[in-house]
Scaffold this motif. Sequence first.
Motif, PDB file in Angstrom:
ATOM      1  N   PRO A 258      -4.905  25.355 -20.353  1.00 13.44           N
ATOM      2  CA  PRO A 258      -3.485  24.999 -20.444  1.00 13.44           C
ATOM      3  C   PRO A 258      -2.784  24.959 -19.086  1.00 13.44           C
ATOM      4  CG  PRO A 258      -4.057  26.498 -22.206  1.00 13.44           C
ATOM      5  CD  PRO A 258      -5.273  26.396 -21.325  1.00 13.44           C
ATOM      6  N   ALA A 259      -3.184  25.821 -18.165  1.00 12.73           N
ATOM      7  CA  ALA A 259      -2.578  25.802 -16.834  1.00 12.73           C
ATOM      8  C   ALA A 259      -2.905  24.506 -16.104  1.00 12.73           C
ATOM      9  CB  ALA A 259      -3.065  27.001 -16.019  1.00 12.73           C
ATOM     10  N   ASP A 260      -4.109  23.969 -16.345  1.00 16.03           N
ATOM     11  CA  ASP A 260      -4.477  22.698 -15.724  1.00 16.03           C
ATOM     12  C   ASP A 260      -3.730  21.534 -16.368  1.00 16.03           C
ATOM     13  OD1 ASP A 260      -6.265  23.824 -13.891  1.00 16.03           O
ATOM     14  OD2 ASP A 260      -7.909  23.804 -15.352  1.00 16.03           O
ATOM     15  N   VAL A 261      -3.509  21.608 -17.679  1.00 13.91           N
ATOM     16  CA  VAL A 261      -2.702  20.590 -18.346  1.00 13.91           C
ATOM     17  C   VAL A 261      -1.293  20.587 -17.758  1.00 13.91           C
ATOM     18  CG1 VAL A 261      -1.750  19.814 -20.548  1.00 13.91           C
ATOM     19  CG2 VAL A 261      -4.042  20.809 -20.480  1.00 13.91           C
ATOM     20  N   ALA A 262      -0.733  21.773 -17.596  1.00 11.61           N
ATOM     21  CA  ALA A 262       0.606  21.886 -17.013  1.00 11.61           C
ATOM     22  C   ALA A 262       0.629  21.373 -15.583  1.00 11.61           C
ATOM     23  CB  ALA A 262       1.075  23.339 -17.064  1.00 11.61           C
ATOM     24  N   SER A 263      -0.453  21.613 -14.837  1.00 14.62           N
ATOM     25  CA  SER A 263      -0.522  21.161 -13.453  1.00 14.62           C
ATOM     26  C   SER A 263      -0.516  19.634 -13.358  1.00 14.62           C
ATOM     27  CB  SER A 263      -1.776  21.730 -12.788  1.00 14.62           C
ATOM     28  OG  SER A 263      -1.878  21.306 -11.442  1.00 14.62           O
ATOM     29  N   VAL A 264      -1.233  18.986 -14.270  1.00 13.63           N
ATOM     30  CA  VAL A 264      -1.241  17.521 -14.285  1.00 13.63           C
ATOM     31  C   VAL A 264       0.162  16.981 -14.573  1.00 13.63           C
ATOM     32  CG1 VAL A 264      -2.114  15.489 -15.522  1.00 13.63           C
ATOM     33  CG2 VAL A 264      -3.674  17.342 -14.904  1.00 13.63           C
ATOM     34  N   ILE A 265       0.839  17.583 -15.537  1.00 13.09           N
ATOM     35  CA  ILE A 265       2.202  17.154 -15.860  1.00 13.09           C
ATOM     36  C   ILE A 265       3.127  17.378 -14.667  1.00 13.09           C
ATOM     37  CG2 ILE A 265       4.172  17.571 -17.374  1.00 13.09           C
ATOM     38  CD1 ILE A 265       2.077  18.374 -19.538  1.00 13.09           C
ATOM     39  N   GLU A 266       2.937  18.501 -13.976  1.00 12.70           N
ATOM     40  CA  GLU A 266       3.749  18.773 -12.788  1.00 12.70           C
ATOM     41  C   GLU A 266       3.505  17.715 -11.720  1.00 12.70           C
ATOM     42  OE1 GLU A 266       6.557  20.529 -10.400  1.00 12.70           O
ATOM     43  OE2 GLU A 266       6.120  20.843 -12.528  1.00 12.70           O
ATOM     44  N   GLY A 267       2.244  17.291 -11.580  1.00 15.12           N
ATOM     45  CA  GLY A 267       1.937  16.249 -10.613  1.00 15.12           C
ATOM     46  C   GLY A 267       2.613  14.933 -10.955  1.00 15.12           C
ATOM     47  N   ILE A 268       2.675  14.618 -12.249  1.00 14.82           N
ATOM     48  CA  ILE A 268       3.395  13.414 -12.678  1.00 14.82           C
ATOM     49  C   ILE A 268       4.875  13.539 -12.341  1.00 14.82           C
ATOM     50  CG2 ILE A 268       4.084  12.077 -14.704  1.00 14.82           C
ATOM     51  CD1 ILE A 268       1.393  12.852 -15.972  1.00 14.82           C
ATOM     52  N   SER A 269       5.418  14.739 -12.553  1.00 14.04           N
ATOM     53  CA  SER A 269       6.813  14.988 -12.212  1.00 14.04           C
ATOM     54  C   SER A 269       7.066  14.797 -10.716  1.00 14.04           C
ATOM     55  CB  SER A 269       7.211  16.408 -12.639  1.00 14.04           C
ATOM     56  OG  SER A 269       8.519  16.723 -12.220  1.00 14.04           O
ATOM     57  N   GLU A 270       6.115  15.233  -9.916  1.00 11.07           N
ATOM     58  CA  GLU A 270       6.263  15.108  -8.452  1.00 11.07           C
ATOM     59  C   GLU A 270       6.247  13.663  -7.986  1.00 11.07           C
ATOM     60  OE1 GLU A 270       4.201  19.449  -7.442  1.00 11.07           O
ATOM     61  OE2 GLU A 270       3.056  17.586  -7.202  1.00 11.07           O
ATOM     62  N   ARG A 271       5.735  12.765  -8.795  1.00  9.66           N
ATOM     63  CA  ARG A 271       5.770  11.337  -8.483  1.00  9.66           C
ATOM     64  C   ARG A 271       7.115  10.734  -8.864  1.00  9.66           C
ATOM     65  NH1 ARG A 271       2.130  13.438  -6.956  1.00  9.66           N
ATOM     66  NH2 ARG A 271       3.576  13.408  -5.192  1.00  9.66           N
ATOM     67  N   GLY A 272       8.013  11.534  -9.398  1.00 11.09           N
ATOM     68  CA  GLY A 272       9.334  11.041  -9.793  1.00 11.09           C
ATOM     69  C   GLY A 272       9.336  10.261 -11.086  1.00 11.09           C
ATOM     70  N   ALA A 273       8.325  10.498 -11.956  1.00 10.66           N
ATOM     71  CA  ALA A 273       8.160   9.674 -13.145  1.00 10.66           C
ATOM     72  C   ALA A 273       8.994  10.119 -14.338  1.00 10.66           C
ATOM     73  CB  ALA A 273       6.686   9.649 -13.544  1.00 10.66           C
ATOM     74  N   LEU A 274       9.418  11.386 -14.376  1.00  9.86           N
ATOM     75  CA  LEU A 274      10.032  11.903 -15.593  1.00  9.86           C
ATOM     76  C   LEU A 274      11.293  11.161 -16.030  1.00  9.86           C
ATOM     77  CD1 LEU A 274       7.857  14.040 -15.401  1.00  9.86           C
ATOM     78  CD2 LEU A 274       9.612  15.801 -15.764  1.00  9.86           C
ATOM     79  N   PRO A 275      12.201  10.755 -15.127  1.00 13.40           N
ATOM     80  CA  PRO A 275      13.397  10.043 -15.593  1.00 13.40           C
ATOM     81  C   PRO A 275      13.080   8.709 -16.268  1.00 13.40           C
ATOM     82  CG  PRO A 275      13.747  10.912 -13.390  1.00 13.40           C
ATOM     83  CD  PRO A 275      12.289  11.071 -13.683  1.00 13.40           C
ATOM     84  N   GLY A 276      11.906   8.133 -15.976  1.00  5.97           N
ATOM     85  CA  GLY A 276      11.546   6.854 -16.568  1.00  5.97           C
ATOM     86  C   GLY A 276      10.766   6.967 -17.860  1.00  5.97           C
ATOM     87  N   ILE A 277      10.434   8.192 -18.272  1.00  2.00           N
ATOM     88  CA  ILE A 277       9.671   8.371 -19.499  1.00  2.00           C
ATOM     89  C   ILE A 277      10.604   8.263 -20.706  1.00  2.00           C
ATOM     90  CG2 ILE A 277       8.340  10.027 -20.862  1.00  2.00           C
ATOM     91  CD1 ILE A 277       7.130  11.029 -18.252  1.00  2.00           C
ATOM     92  N   ASP A 278      10.236   7.390 -21.631  1.00  2.65           N
ATOM     93  CA  ASP A 278      11.045   7.153 -22.826  1.00  2.65           C
ATOM     94  C   ASP A 278      10.620   8.014 -24.004  1.00  2.65           C
ATOM     95  OD1 ASP A 278      12.645   4.698 -21.919  1.00  2.65           O
ATOM     96  OD2 ASP A 278      10.580   4.093 -21.502  1.00  2.65           O
ATOM     97  N   ALA A 279       9.358   8.473 -24.000  1.00  2.21           N
ATOM     98  CA  ALA A 279       8.876   9.246 -25.139  1.00  2.21           C
ATOM     99  C   ALA A 279       7.710  10.123 -24.724  1.00  2.21           C
ATOM    100  CB  ALA A 279       8.453   8.329 -26.275  1.00  2.21           C
ATOM    101  N   VAL A 280       7.610  11.272 -25.374  1.00  2.00           N
ATOM    102  CA  VAL A 280       6.437  12.145 -25.267  1.00  2.00           C
ATOM    103  C   VAL A 280       5.729  12.096 -26.616  1.00  2.00           C
ATOM    104  CG1 VAL A 280       5.587  14.478 -24.847  1.00  2.00           C
ATOM    105  CG2 VAL A 280       7.608  13.637 -23.611  1.00  2.00           C
TER     106      VAL A 280
END
Length: 283
Positions: free
Chosen positions: A55-77
């Motif tokens: 789970p920590a690695d899953v969270a790390s991947v999501i954090e990396g996506i966040s660091e690319r500035g992608a979260l404001p453009g995500i429409d759905a999880v």
Amino acid sequence: MQILSIQSHVAFGYVGNSAAVFPLQRLGHEVWPVLTVNFSNHTGYGEWRGPLIDPADVASVIEGISERGALPGIDAVLSGYQGDPAVGAVILDAVAKVKAANPEAVYCCDPVMGDVGRGFFVRPGIPEFMRDQVVPAADIITPNHFELDFLSGRTTTTLDEVVEAVDVVRATGPRDVLVTSVVHGALGAEELDLVAVSDEGAWAVTTPLLPITPNGGGDTTAAVYLAHLRTTRSPATALGLTANTLFAILERTLETGRRELELVAAQDAIAVPPARFEVRRLR
């Protein structure tokens, strides 16, 4: 749309992200898949290889996506099977972060827990975790009939009872509910319903019950319904498109005799669903 899909992955066959990503892409959407397992094949074969992702690695991947500035453009999880509450907590945290970055984003959860004839097939405690923590945080859920009964604490045998049970679950949080594999007394022995309920009303569509139960059908259904619901903004339209798409996929799979979903072979039906089964309004 841009969709963050946090699910399992198999190299061979189609379940989890392997069943969700291609249909979403074929419909023209961007998908950022985050893997919770990386298996050789789904567990229905009885044997498989590959790791569970910590789970920590899953969270790390999501954090990396966040660091690319992608979260404001995500429409759905989008999420499906959650084999561990720790993974579920990571998903809920991701949902909170995405919604903080984009308040218009939605969370679509396929609350995978069990099925008619099989009972629960997840670890003890997972059904309660899904019911008490995950489902209330979701905007859209896609349970099967067995899972709806558990979530609502009811046993439903008529279509009216199914809709009433959906209302009980909707009162806990999710506004849009798609119930799959619905069987009730008014149907023929070789039929099943899909039922969609939202603030706007309730609808159903009846299809033949094909003699096939491949793994991954629910994962594909959740992805396709999410896509059509968010693009058409009409639960009735999304229900019809989803039912016709999944029936075409299952029919093609049955024709080939293969165990795995024929997603690639049926891709034209994903892109342009046939209009075979009509949606009827329930209320």
